[in-house]
Design an enzyme around this catalytic site. Structure first.
Site, short mmCIF file in Angstrom:
data_model
loop_
_atom_site.label_atom_id
_atom_site.label_comp_id
_atom_site.label_asym_id
_atom_site.label_seq_id
_atom_site.Cartn_x
_atom_site.Cartn_y
_atom_site.Cartn_z
N HIS A 179 -1.29 31.91 96.07
CA HIS A 179 -1.39 31.55 97.48
C HIS A 179 -2.31 30.35 97.69
O HIS A 179 -2.47 29.88 98.82
CB HIS A 179 -1.88 32.75 98.29
CG HIS A 179 -1.66 32.66 99.76
ND1 HIS A 179 -2.69 32.48 100.65
CD2 HIS A 179 -0.52 32.69 100.48
CE1 HIS A 179 -2.19 32.43 101.87
NE2 HIS A 179 -0.88 32.55 101.81
N LYS B 159 -3.72 26.50 97.76
CA LYS B 159 -3.17 25.19 98.11
C LYS B 159 -4.24 24.17 97.74
O LYS B 159 -4.90 23.60 98.62
CB LYS B 159 -2.86 25.08 99.62
CG LYS B 159 -1.96 26.20 100.20
CD LYS B 159 -2.77 27.30 100.78
CE LYS B 159 -1.98 28.32 101.59
NZ LYS B 159 -0.81 28.88 101.00
N ASP C 162 -9.15 13.80 89.02
CA ASP C 162 -10.14 13.09 88.19
C ASP C 162 -11.36 13.96 87.88
O ASP C 162 -12.51 13.52 87.99
CB ASP C 162 -10.56 11.78 88.87
CG ASP C 162 -9.42 10.78 88.94
OD1 ASP C 162 -8.47 10.90 88.14
OD2 ASP C 162 -9.47 9.88 89.80
#
Length: 257
Positions: A217, A219, A224
């Site tokens: 779930h 996001k 870098d």
């Protein structure tokens, strides 16, 4: 999540001004969630929802005393706190709280979707630049693409739903210029016929799908890592057209190695 419901009611009972913005569908049409909203209402806590089925009030944030912000991908449910893969960040910053309150107050006044006014801002968090973008008014995916285009070393991401073609294009272009790109998907999200996972895989980007009981779930995207210019993208936003252009969402870009 019983403990959050009870804590909000206890705060109200000791004199704290508690306000809630909710999603119309979960508040009125989901039998699992209705009793929780009803308990808050019974305690005298005002609730405003987006009053539409064409978009989602998908934010998951709280602002405490105008100075602390809790935000991330986790819904206030047992599954999201104990089973699903999620992340949450807590900031102590009146400047960041002001940005989130500006977004919240618009929704609490009944303004959603195209009625929301821009609130995007970069704040200094103890020397760390933190960019804040709300959807749909601030076009957060454009900001994420800008960070992907600036990547020089690596990009690692974990996502529930990802169907945005321009972001997929940016990740493929990053791979082609020598950036190491890796992605984790939720199995449900990857099953969408519009999901970017197969296209990225065909471009040589290693992709894995979660195979656990809970959902992927998250996001988030790490760009870098290990370099001074490292940054983290996270929040409530799935990388989809609906998430960016219709839903109520928040995205943070934290510039911190």
């Amino acid at each position: 999540r019983d403990s959050i419901r009870d804590a909000l009611i206890a705060a109200k009972n000791r004199g704290v001004a508690v306000r809630v913005v909710a999603d119309n569908e979960t508040r009125h049409h989901n039998d699992s969630y209705i009793p929780y909203y009803q308990a808050l209402e019974n305690a005298g806590i005002p609730i405003v929802d987006d009053n539409t089925d064409s978009a989602i009030m998908h934010d998951k944030y709280m602002v405490f005393d105008g100075q602390i912000v809790w935000a991330g991908s986790a819904n206030y449910t047992d599954n999201d706190f104990t089973l699903n893969h999620n992340n949450s960040l807590v900031f102590t910053s009146t400047a960041l709280a002001d940005v989130y309150l500006a977004d919240f107050n618009q929704m609490f006044a009944g303004n959603f979707m195209s009625a929301k006014q821009p609130t995007a801002k970069t704040i200094d968090y103890n020397g760390v630049p933190v960019e804040v973008y709300m959807a749909p008014q601030d076009d957060p995916i454009a900001a994420i693409i800008e960070e992907v285009n600036a990547a020089t070393s690596s990009i690692s991401f974990a996502i529930f739903f990802f169907t945005d073609d321009p972001l997929g294009d940016a990740l493929i272009a990053a791979k082609q210029r020598g950036v190491t790109v890796r992605g984790l998907w939720d199995t449900l999200g990857a099953a969408s016929p519009f999901s970017e996972d197969e296209r990225l895989c065909a471009a040589g980007i290693p992709v894995k799908r979660e195979n656990t009981t809970g959902k992927m779930h998250n996001k988030f995207m790490v760009i870098d890592a290990g370099h001074a210019e490292g940054r983290v993208v996270t929040g409530s936003l799935n990388w989809t057209g609906a998430g960016n252009d219709k839903n109520s969402e928040n995205t943070l870009i934290v510039h911190s190695q």
